[in-house]
Design an enzyme around this catalytic site. Structure first.
Site, PDB file in Angstrom:
ATOM      1  CG  ASN A  39     -36.662  71.440 -19.269  1.00  0.00           C
ATOM      2  OD1 ASN A  39     -36.945  72.511 -18.721  1.00  0.00           O
ATOM      3  ND2 ASN A  39     -37.568  70.519 -19.576  1.00  0.00           N
ATOM      4  CD1 TRP A  40     -31.414  74.003 -15.403  1.00  0.00           C
ATOM      5  CD2 TRP A  40     -31.487  76.087 -14.573  1.00  0.00           C
ATOM      6  NE1 TRP A  40     -30.125  74.400 -15.152  1.00  0.00           N
ATOM      7  CE2 TRP A  40     -30.140  75.672 -14.639  1.00  0.00           C
ATOM      8  CE3 TRP A  40     -31.776  77.366 -14.096  1.00  0.00           C
ATOM      9  CZ2 TRP A  40     -29.085  76.492 -14.232  1.00  0.00           C
ATOM     10  CZ3 TRP A  40     -30.723  78.183 -13.694  1.00  0.00           C
ATOM     11  CH2 TRP A  40     -29.395  77.747 -13.764  1.00  0.00           C
ATOM     12  CE  LYS A  41     -37.993  68.457 -16.713  1.00  0.00           C
ATOM     13  NZ  LYS A  41     -38.525  67.121 -16.601  1.00  0.00           N
ATOM     14  CG  HIS A  83     -41.296  69.194 -21.501  1.00  0.00           C
ATOM     15  ND1 HIS A  83     -41.915  68.451 -20.525  1.00  0.00           N
ATOM     16  CD2 HIS A  83     -39.984  68.858 -21.475  1.00  0.00           C
ATOM     17  CE1 HIS A  83     -40.998  67.698 -19.927  1.00  0.00           C
ATOM     18  NE2 HIS A  83     -39.817  67.931 -20.477  1.00  0.00           N
ATOM     19  CD  GLU A 129     -42.055  67.821 -16.932  1.00  0.00           C
ATOM     20  OE1 GLU A 129     -41.649  68.996 -16.859  1.00  0.00           O
ATOM     21  OE2 GLU A 129     -41.321  66.833 -16.717  1.00  0.00           O
ATOM     22  CD  GLU A 156     -37.522  65.652 -23.302  1.00  0.00           C
ATOM     23  OE1 GLU A 156     -36.411  65.830 -22.794  1.00  0.00           O
ATOM     24  OE2 GLU A 156     -38.554  66.181 -22.872  1.00  0.00           O
ATOM     25  N   GLY A 164     -37.511  61.959 -15.894  1.00  0.00           N
ATOM     26  CA  GLY A 164     -37.476  62.108 -14.435  1.00  0.00           C
ATOM     27  C   GLY A 164     -37.650  60.801 -13.672  1.00  0.00           C
ATOM     28  CB  SER A 217     -33.431  59.210 -17.083  1.00  0.00           C
ATOM     29  OG  SER A 217     -34.639  59.389 -16.359  1.00  0.00           O
ATOM     30  N   GLY A 242     -32.969  67.232 -18.084  1.00  0.00           N
ATOM     31  CA  GLY A 242     -33.691  67.831 -16.963  1.00  0.00           C
ATOM     32  C   GLY A 242     -32.860  67.763 -15.695  1.00  0.00           C
ATOM     33  N   GLY A 243     -33.077  66.722 -14.913  1.00  0.00           N
ATOM     34  CA  GLY A 243     -32.434  66.574 -13.601  1.00  0.00           C
ATOM     35  C   GLY A 243     -30.939  66.842 -13.595  1.00  0.00           C
TER      36      GLY A 243
END
Ligand code: PGA
Length: 257
Positions: A13-15, A99, A101, A171, A177, A217, A238-239
């Site tokens: 997930n590149w956001k 998600h 966010e 999640e 994150g 994470s 993500g990261g």
């Protein structure tokens, strides 16, 4: 993982990161580091404007492209929205919905998440439906009941044939994150509960066919331990999905067993 009954899926997930110009070099580095023979589906969910570049770059190394959100509407006067048809048109095969966010910053409700998942299914796109509790809910021991509620709400009106084309991503919000990963046991406990909710709704055969991912994470170091759990069929990352070498190492971690 349980490869006998369901797919292993590693989804990035590149956001709101990267640029079109970075897609090809990213994929080249990923390709150079990823195991050639692999037994899992690899997906990168990019901002919508990068999906086409991802489809093009990912073709010869079997990396699929996905979106990060979709409109619940088919088409029309919805400025700024992107429809499921448009995702199909540019070659997306997957799309994240719900998600945390989006739930937090865009006030997305469980029923909206459900409508978005249905919009994707109606166009043949695999929804990656995200659920997960806040730290406060975990501390109050509300994790199981809340996640079970979210899963039921997200799947309302989705039939037995469609559930097999859905992916659920667990999640925990406190792990996203933050560098604070759920332990493999904590993640397994909730993923197993999610499967039991699906079992109650659709029966044992459907429940064992659905891939359930862990996200929060997840990285090259902790992936193998999480993936060793019987109900964790992959990751939503993500990261670490922004770094091709790390993302490749997570893909390689699925080769265990
Ligand atoms: P993270 O993000 O891997 O950076 O924690 C996961 C996600 O939000 O999907």
């Amino acid at each position: 993982m349980n490869r006998k009954y369901r797919k292993t899926v590693i989804a990035g997930n590149w956001k709101m990161n990267q640029l079109n110009s970075g897609v090809k070099p990213f994929i080249e580095e990923l390709k150079a580091n990823m195991p050639k023979a692999r037994n899992c589906d690899v997906v990168l969910c990019t901002p919508a404007v990068m999906i086409q570049a991802m489809v093009r770059a990912g073709k010869d190394c079997r990396v699929a492209a996905g979106g990060q959100d979709v409109s619940k509407f088919e088409k029309g006067a919805y400025t700024g929205e992107i429809s499921a048809d448009m995702l199909v048109d540019v070659g997306a095969k997957y799309c994240i919905v719900g998600h945390s966010e989006r739930r937090e910053y865009h006030h997305e409700s469980d029923s909206l998440v459900n409508e978005k998942a249905k919009a994707l299914l109606s166009r043949g796109i695999v929804p990656i439906i995200c659920v997960g509790e806040s730290l406060e809910q975990r501390e109050k021991e509300l994790t199981m009941s809340y996640v079970a509620y979210q899963v039921r709400a997200a799947l309302a009106g989705i039939d037995a044939a469609q559930i097999r084309r859905c992916i659920i991503a667990y999640e925990p919000i406190w792990a996203i994150g933050t560098g604070r990963t759920a332990t493999a046991e904590q993640a397994q406990e909730v993923c197993s509960e999610i499967r039991s909710v699906i079992r109650k709704l659709y029966g044992a055969r459907s429940a064992r066919a659905v891939s359930i991912l862990y996200g929060g994470s997840m990285n090259a170091k902790n992936a193998a331990e999480l993936l060793a759990m019987p109900d964790i069929d992959g990751g939503l990352i993500g990261g670490a999905s922004l770094k091709p070498v790390d993302f490749a190492a997570i893909v390689a971690a699925t080769a265990q067993e």
